[in-house]
Design an enzyme around this catalytic site. Structure first.
Site, short mmCIF file in Angstrom:
data_model
loop_
_atom_site.label_atom_id
_atom_site.label_comp_id
_atom_site.label_asym_id
_atom_site.label_seq_id
_atom_site.Cartn_x
_atom_site.Cartn_y
_atom_site.Cartn_z
N CYS A 2 -15.43 -61.41 23.93
CA CYS A 2 -16.57 -62.17 23.41
C CYS A 2 -16.82 -63.34 24.36
O CYS A 2 -16.04 -63.61 25.24
CB CYS A 2 -16.25 -62.71 22.02
SG CYS A 2 -15.78 -61.43 20.86
N ARG A 27 -20.62 -60.52 28.03
CA ARG A 27 -19.29 -60.36 27.43
C ARG A 27 -19.36 -59.80 26.02
O ARG A 27 -18.35 -59.42 25.43
CB ARG A 27 -18.54 -61.70 27.39
CG ARG A 27 -18.26 -62.33 28.74
CD ARG A 27 -17.53 -63.67 28.58
NE ARG A 27 -16.24 -63.47 27.95
CZ ARG A 27 -15.12 -63.16 28.63
NH1 ARG A 27 -15.18 -63.00 29.93
NH2 ARG A 27 -13.98 -62.98 28.00
N TRP A 75 -18.47 -59.46 20.70
CA TRP A 75 -18.28 -58.02 20.93
C TRP A 75 -17.34 -57.59 19.83
O TRP A 75 -16.16 -57.93 19.87
CB TRP A 75 -17.70 -57.74 22.32
CG TRP A 75 -17.57 -56.27 22.59
CD1 TRP A 75 -16.44 -55.50 22.48
CD2 TRP A 75 -18.61 -55.36 22.98
NE1 TRP A 75 -16.71 -54.20 22.79
CE2 TRP A 75 -18.04 -54.08 23.11
CE3 TRP A 75 -19.95 -55.51 23.26
CZ2 TRP A 75 -18.76 -52.96 23.48
CZ3 TRP A 75 -20.67 -54.39 23.64
CH2 TRP A 75 -20.09 -53.14 23.74
N ASN A 99 -12.04 -65.52 20.43
CA ASN A 99 -12.11 -64.34 21.29
C ASN A 99 -10.71 -63.75 21.33
O ASN A 99 -9.75 -64.46 21.61
CB ASN A 99 -12.57 -64.74 22.70
CG ASN A 99 -12.61 -63.52 23.63
OD1 ASN A 99 -12.68 -62.39 23.16
ND2 ASN A 99 -12.55 -63.76 24.93
N GLY A 100 -10.59 -62.47 21.01
CA GLY A 100 -9.28 -61.83 21.09
C GLY A 100 -9.03 -60.99 19.84
O GLY A 100 -9.96 -60.64 19.12
N GLU A 480 -12.62 -36.07 36.93
CA GLU A 480 -13.20 -37.41 36.75
C GLU A 480 -13.35 -38.10 38.10
O GLU A 480 -14.35 -38.76 38.37
CB GLU A 480 -12.33 -38.22 35.79
CG GLU A 480 -12.64 -39.71 35.70
CD GLU A 480 -14.07 -40.03 35.27
OE1 GLU A 480 -14.80 -39.11 34.85
OE2 GLU A 480 -14.47 -41.20 35.40
N LYS A 484 -16.97 -39.52 39.57
CA LYS A 484 -17.18 -40.88 40.07
C LYS A 484 -17.85 -40.85 41.43
O LYS A 484 -18.78 -41.60 41.72
CB LYS A 484 -15.83 -41.61 40.13
CG LYS A 484 -15.29 -42.00 38.76
CD LYS A 484 -15.93 -43.24 38.25
CE LYS A 484 -16.66 -43.24 36.95
NZ LYS A 484 -16.82 -42.25 36.02
N GLU A 487 -21.49 -39.64 41.17
CA GLU A 487 -22.35 -40.66 40.55
C GLU A 487 -22.68 -41.79 41.50
O GLU A 487 -23.76 -42.36 41.45
CB GLU A 487 -21.61 -41.29 39.36
CG GLU A 487 -21.48 -40.48 38.14
CD GLU A 487 -20.90 -41.32 37.01
OE1 GLU A 487 -21.68 -41.75 36.16
OE2 GLU A 487 -19.69 -41.54 37.00
N HIS A 503 -8.09 -18.73 44.16
CA HIS A 503 -9.01 -17.74 43.57
C HIS A 503 -10.44 -17.96 44.04
O HIS A 503 -11.39 -17.57 43.35
CB HIS A 503 -8.91 -17.82 42.05
CG HIS A 503 -7.54 -17.49 41.54
ND1 HIS A 503 -7.01 -16.22 41.57
CD2 HIS A 503 -6.57 -18.29 41.03
CE1 HIS A 503 -5.78 -16.24 41.08
NE2 HIS A 503 -5.49 -17.49 40.75
N LYS A 605 -26.85 -45.81 31.38
CA LYS A 605 -25.53 -46.11 30.80
C LYS A 605 -25.31 -45.33 29.51
O LYS A 605 -24.22 -44.90 29.22
CB LYS A 605 -25.40 -47.61 30.51
CG LYS A 605 -24.01 -48.02 30.00
CD LYS A 605 -22.92 -47.69 30.99
CE LYS A 605 -21.54 -47.94 30.44
NZ LYS A 605 -20.47 -47.35 31.31
C1 AGP Z 1 -19.55 -41.72 33.30
O1 AGP Z 1 -19.28 -42.45 34.48
C2 AGP Z 1 -21.01 -41.47 33.12
N1 AGP Z 1 -21.73 -42.69 33.06
C3 AGP Z 1 -21.32 -40.50 31.97
O2 AGP Z 1 -20.73 -39.26 32.32
C4 AGP Z 1 -20.80 -40.90 30.57
O3 AGP Z 1 -19.39 -40.79 30.54
C5 AGP Z 1 -21.38 -39.91 29.55
O4 AGP Z 1 -22.78 -40.06 29.57
C6 AGP Z 1 -20.85 -40.14 28.12
O5 AGP Z 1 -21.20 -41.42 27.70
P1 AGP Z 1 -20.52 -41.99 26.36
O6 AGP Z 1 -19.05 -42.08 26.63
O7 AGP Z 1 -21.15 -43.31 26.14
O8 AGP Z 1 -20.79 -41.00 25.26
#
Ligand code: AGP
Length: 610
Positions: A2, A27, A75, A99-100, A480, A484, A487, A503, A605
């Site tokens: 927060c 925050r 938050w 905060n915490g 993952e 990254k 993206e 394979h 996001k």
């Molecule tokens: C992850 O780096 C991406 N921004 C994206 O794959 C994200 O994980 C996915 O859209 C799921 O989002 P969420 O965890 O908010 O559901």
């Protein structure tokens, strides 16, 4: 996470605190509030929603002028983002912002018989404890000292007393607080962004310290009243850098926040008998004992967290665990019934694919648990239960601390199910929890050793394809790591199960092709030996092998063009560490390429469309 601001001086406290809160909105922005001592009582306003809601409420119902004020932007961790759960919390003559996470808030609340609580938060407990001390004749500093020694967990508290209007007192343990010193005016805040427009002279505080601010200045003592070590410093960041705490990107800041985010997500999970408690879970042990299948549903990075969770949950609980892409789940006519536990994983809690999946699951009368980082979001609201991660707002579009705290929540769920179903004894659960509690330090060790990764990113800036290999829980880490890179660097990146290479994918291997390989810990020799063989196969074909393996694994090191050392941990927990170098690599490669790391092209996001 927060945002807190306190001010004492000759300016209009409302203006100073509101502007400070706006600079700390990154925050947390679930709710906001402000309090001030006026003519022997506390005047306050607080509203759910962003700071604009609070400002509008004050516009309609103005606060009197005051040179002393404290404020908070929240938050949510305990309690939904409502007006009542907003800070400040007021108990008679005292107001506090926090905060915490106060781990022992339930036990302390039980001690406060007769206190009238108006919220479901852990923070309000601190307000009533302070009020009791003040009513008992203590001054605000002694009251704060007494209360601080009762609290367990992580907390920054800032308080004012209506009967002592020219004083602000704060306490900090495991949660950020910094002091700003102006000309006859003083500030306390979660970070310097809140006050650098007024002063750049700041004081860095240490652990377990009490700060007292009066018109005569600032004094800092330790919780026990003794002298305290502090450090004066001059802030030379601009405002934007201050909000990123000196990092170039929010994403990089969030990568480095992971030890704290993981530690915060682990806080408050044990009861006084040392048993695991998931108090947000709200599904009875009897129901959980009847579950005969688990289906994890998520998207993107969260889906990869689910893939890691599968290994741990099945190993600990022996319940079959499927992991489904949210966007595929309901179209494949899944076999789901009241004996199925559906676990959704979502950082934002608003992903449409995941939301549609859980609605489908609930139509089949399955129980749904949400693992989510955003208190009060749609997905937890539409689930039967929730386990909140406490990563704080994740601003970077590419998820990092969201992922590692999801892993923690998944491990906690797996251990809880094993405990409830008698598959693990209390001491076994406690042992694994103790290992999890060592993870923040281990993650910090990986972060401290980031330089080889940064050098590697500079060397590989012109690469157009990178492969990632892993086996067992290392396979989702490879996936993952590839995501990254896709993206952020906008290049071809692909993760494979190491055993799958022969394979087909091995045809991709060419001279100097960069390949990251996650090597399992030596606790699982067969698993590890096979991956070592896989590395030899690709090296023989000219690949540039970037090997991630535990310290002391000389066989792995011998196969590495670049060796990234990981602290020794058990197999199932290694993803918490192995993912960190891959996050750093993607962030650095994108930076070197000149990309916008926080807002990569074409991405959002939170994907709220199917
Ligand atoms: C992850 O780096 C991406 N921004 C994206 O794959 C994200 O994980 C996915 O859209 C799921 O989002 P969420 O965890 O908010 O559901």
């Amino acid at each position: 996470m927060c945002g807190i601001v306190g001010y004492l001086g000759n300016r209009d406290g409302l203006d100073v605190v509101l502007s400070g809160l706006r600079r700390l909105e990154y925050r947390g922005y679930d709710s906001a509030g402000i309090a001030m001592p006026v003519d022997g009582s506390i005047e306050w306003r607080k509203k759910a929603g962003k700071i604009a809601n609070l400002a509008a409420a004050i516009e309609q119902d103005p606060l009197p002028g005051s040179g002393v004020a404290i404020g908070h932007t929240r938050w949510a961790t305990h309690g939904a983002p409502t007006d009542a759960n907003s800070h400040p919390h007021v108990a008679g003559r005292v107001a506090i912002v926090h905060n915490g996470i106060i781990e022992n808030h339930d036990a302390l609340r039980a001690e406060l018989d007769g206190a009238e609580f108006s919220s479901e938060t852990d923070s309000e407990v601190a307000a009533h404890l302070l009020g009791r001390e003040l009513d008992g004749g203590a001054g605000l500093v002694d009251a704060m000292r007494a209360v601080s020694t009762k609290l367990e967990g992580a907390f920054t508290l800032v308080a004012i007393d209506a009967q002592d209007p020219q004083r602000i007192v704060a306490a900090r343990r495991n949660s950020p607080l910094v002091v700003g010193k102006g000309d006859g005016e003083y500030f306390v805040a979660s970070d310097v962004a809140a006050f650098i427009e007024y002063t750049r002279d700041a004081v860095e505080l240490g652990q377990d310290q009490i700060v007292e601010i009066t018109p005569d200045g600032v004094s800092v003592t330790s919780f026990d009243g003794g002298p305290a070590q502090t450090k004066d410093f001059h802030v030379d960041w601009d405002l934007e850098a201050a909000q990123k705490q000196g990092f170039d990107w929010y994403m990089r800041k969030e990568i480095f926040e992971q030890p704290k985010a993981v530690a915060d997500t682990l806080l408050g999970r044990l009861n006084e008998r040392g048993e695991l408690v998931l108090d947000e879970l709200r599904i009875s042990p009897e129901t959980l004992r009847r579950i005969n299948k688990i289906v994890i549903v998520a998207a993107g990075t969260s889906f990869y967290a689910g893939l890691v969770a599968k290994y741990a949950i099945e190993h600990w609980t022996r319940i079959p665990c499927e992991v489904e892409l949210a966007s595929e789940f309901r179209y494949r006519d899944p076999i789901v019934d009241p004996m199925t536990l559906v676990v959704t994983i979502s950082q934002s809690g608003e992903t449409a694919d995941t939301l549609m999946a859980i609605r489908h699951a609930r139509e089949q009368h399955a129980k749904v648990v949400a693992i989510c980082n955003t208190n009060g979001a749609t997905i937890p609201r539409e689930s039967d239960a929730v386990i909140y991660t406490h990563a704080g707002p994740e601003i970077g579009v590419a998820s990092t601390k969201g992922f590692t705290t999801q892993l923690i929540a998944c491990y906690l769920l797996g251990l809880y199910l094993a405990q409830v179903r008698g598959m693990k004894y209390g001491d076994e659960v406690a042992g694994l929890l103790r290992e999890l509690e060592r993870m923040p330090e281990a993650m910090q060790g990986v972060l401290d050793n980031q330089q080889p990764i940064l050098d590697l990113a500079a060397e590989l800036v012109d690469e157009t394809s990178v492969l990632f290999l892993g086996r067992h829980v290392g396979y989702p880490v490879a996936l993952e790591g590839a995501l990254k890179l896709k993206e952020l660097a906008y290049i071809h990146a692909e993760g494979f199960a190491a055993g799958e290479l022969k394979h087909g994918p091995i045809a991709l291997v060419s001279q100097d092709l960069p390949m990251f390989i996650v090597v399992p810990p030596r606790g699982r020799d067969q698993l590890r030996d096979k991956v070592i063989s896989n590395i030899a196969e690709v090296r023989a074909r000219g690949a540039r092998t970037i090997v991630l393996a535990e310290a002391g694994d000389d066989d792995a090191r011998a196969q590495a063009s670049t060796f990234i050392e990981l602290p020794r941990v058990s197999t199932l927990l290694q993803p918490l560490l192995a993912i960190v170098p891959l996050q750093l690599f993607a962030c650095e490669l994108a930076t070197v390429k000149g990309h916008d790391v926080d807002q990569p092209r074409n991405l959002a996001k939170s994907v709220t469309v199917e």
